[in-house]
Design a protein around this motif. Sequence first.
Motif, PDB file in Angstrom:
ATOM      1  N   MET A  58    -103.607 -19.261 -32.102  1.00  0.00           N
ATOM      2  CA  MET A  58    -102.246 -19.400 -31.592  1.00  0.00           C
ATOM      3  C   MET A  58    -101.285 -18.674 -32.515  1.00  0.00           C
ATOM      4  O   MET A  58    -101.348 -18.830 -33.737  1.00  0.00           O
ATOM      5  CB  MET A  58    -101.834 -20.867 -31.492  1.00  0.00           C
ATOM      6  N   TYR A  59    -100.398 -17.907 -31.889  1.00  0.00           N
ATOM      7  CA  TYR A  59     -99.376 -17.150 -32.613  1.00  0.00           C
ATOM      8  C   TYR A  59     -98.013 -17.583 -32.084  1.00  0.00           C
ATOM      9  O   TYR A  59     -97.826 -17.743 -30.885  1.00  0.00           O
ATOM     10  CB  TYR A  59     -99.578 -15.648 -32.384  1.00  0.00           C
ATOM     11  N   HIS A  60     -97.062 -17.744 -33.004  1.00  0.00           N
ATOM     12  CA  HIS A  60     -95.751 -18.309 -32.670  1.00  0.00           C
ATOM     13  C   HIS A  60     -94.686 -17.509 -33.400  1.00  0.00           C
ATOM     14  O   HIS A  60     -94.832 -17.243 -34.599  1.00  0.00           O
ATOM     15  CB  HIS A  60     -95.750 -19.769 -33.128  1.00  0.00           C
ATOM     16  N   ASP A  61     -93.627 -17.128 -32.697  1.00  0.00           N
ATOM     17  CA  ASP A  61     -92.605 -16.296 -33.328  1.00  0.00           C
ATOM     18  C   ASP A  61     -91.835 -17.013 -34.429  1.00  0.00           C
ATOM     19  O   ASP A  61     -91.196 -16.370 -35.257  1.00  0.00           O
ATOM     20  CB  ASP A  61     -91.650 -15.699 -32.293  1.00  0.00           C
ATOM     21  N   LYS A  62     -91.888 -18.324 -34.482  1.00  0.00           N
ATOM     22  CA  LYS A  62     -91.207 -19.078 -35.551  1.00  0.00           C
ATOM     23  C   LYS A  62     -92.193 -19.555 -36.615  1.00  0.00           C
ATOM     24  O   LYS A  62     -91.847 -19.656 -37.780  1.00  0.00           O
ATOM     25  CB  LYS A  62     -90.459 -20.293 -34.981  1.00  0.00           C
ATOM     26  N   GLY A  63     -93.420 -19.865 -36.217  1.00  0.00           N
ATOM     27  CA  GLY A  63     -94.388 -20.451 -37.137  1.00  0.00           C
ATOM     28  C   GLY A  63     -95.489 -19.527 -37.595  1.00  0.00           C
ATOM     29  O   GLY A  63     -96.347 -19.929 -38.381  1.00  0.00           O
ATOM     30  N   GLY A  64     -95.515 -18.282 -37.099  1.00  0.00           N
ATOM     31  CA  GLY A  64     -96.549 -17.340 -37.505  1.00  0.00           C
ATOM     32  C   GLY A  64     -97.869 -17.626 -36.810  1.00  0.00           C
ATOM     33  O   GLY A  64     -97.900 -18.089 -35.677  1.00  0.00           O
ATOM     34  N   MET A  65     -98.964 -17.379 -37.538  1.00  0.00           N
ATOM     35  CA  MET A  65    -100.283 -17.689 -36.989  1.00  0.00           C
ATOM     36  C   MET A  65    -100.493 -19.185 -37.179  1.00  0.00           C
ATOM     37  O   MET A  65    -100.781 -19.658 -38.265  1.00  0.00           O
ATOM     38  CB  MET A  65    -101.382 -16.895 -37.672  1.00  0.00           C
ATOM     39  N   VAL A  66    -100.334 -19.926 -36.113  1.00  0.00           N
ATOM     40  CA  VAL A  66    -100.391 -21.390 -36.155  1.00  0.00           C
ATOM     41  C   VAL A  66    -101.824 -21.880 -36.255  1.00  0.00           C
ATOM     42  O   VAL A  66    -102.102 -22.883 -36.910  1.00  0.00           O
ATOM     43  CB  VAL A  66     -99.698 -21.978 -34.907  1.00  0.00           C
ATOM     44  N   ALA A  67    -102.756 -21.184 -35.609  1.00  0.00           N
ATOM     45  CA  ALA A  67    -104.156 -21.618 -35.618  1.00  0.00           C
ATOM     46  C   ALA A  67    -105.069 -20.406 -35.622  1.00  0.00           C
ATOM     47  O   ALA A  67    -104.812 -19.428 -34.936  1.00  0.00           O
ATOM     48  CB  ALA A  67    -104.450 -22.475 -34.398  1.00  0.00           C
ATOM     49  N   HIS A  68    -106.133 -20.498 -36.392  1.00  0.00           N
ATOM     50  CA  HIS A  68    -107.134 -19.430 -36.426  1.00  0.00           C
ATOM     51  C   HIS A  68    -108.481 -19.908 -35.898  1.00  0.00           C
ATOM     52  O   HIS A  68    -109.415 -19.138 -35.800  1.00  0.00           O
ATOM     53  CB  HIS A  68    -107.276 -18.844 -37.828  1.00  0.00           C
TER      54      HIS A  68
END
Length: 161
Positions: A58-68
């Motif tokens: 998961m990638y998020h414009d506020k949180g970066g790479m949220v999950a790998h």
Amino acid sequence: MLIAIALAVAQPAAVEVPPTGPILTAQIAARDAEFFRLFFEGCDPARVTTMLAPDFEMYHDKGGMVAHSAPPFIADYTRSCTERARPDAWRSRRVLVEASLHVEAIPGYGAIEEGDHDFYERKGDGPERKAGTAHFVQLWRLGADGWRLSRVFSYSHRAAE
């Protein structure tokens, strides 16, 4: 010859993805609704685990790479479930903007889902208010065990007016 057989056995069988259209859109919309209802309003880590591909990202414009991968994402979800159980905790809800939903088939793999979603929040049992809107693109993988969320891109977050 043995190498060809080994490669054929090692490759997962191609799945029969419905063509782009109302059937596929309905399947993805239903899975999307189930996932986000569980994620924001429920607390069932075992069920959410079955909805994610093991290599979930998961990638998020506020949180970066949220999950790998799925396991750390589920661990964070489990912690947030515990926090949300407090009477005065912040609670969130996600609503798909249905008119924005677009789903495209990826033959032999799954589907791409794109759209907008609105987020609502409330403190404890207080009044709910719209907190913001964002755009998303999600990749769903279809396997023998059904649709699993593989990749999420959530961006263009903006506060509610």
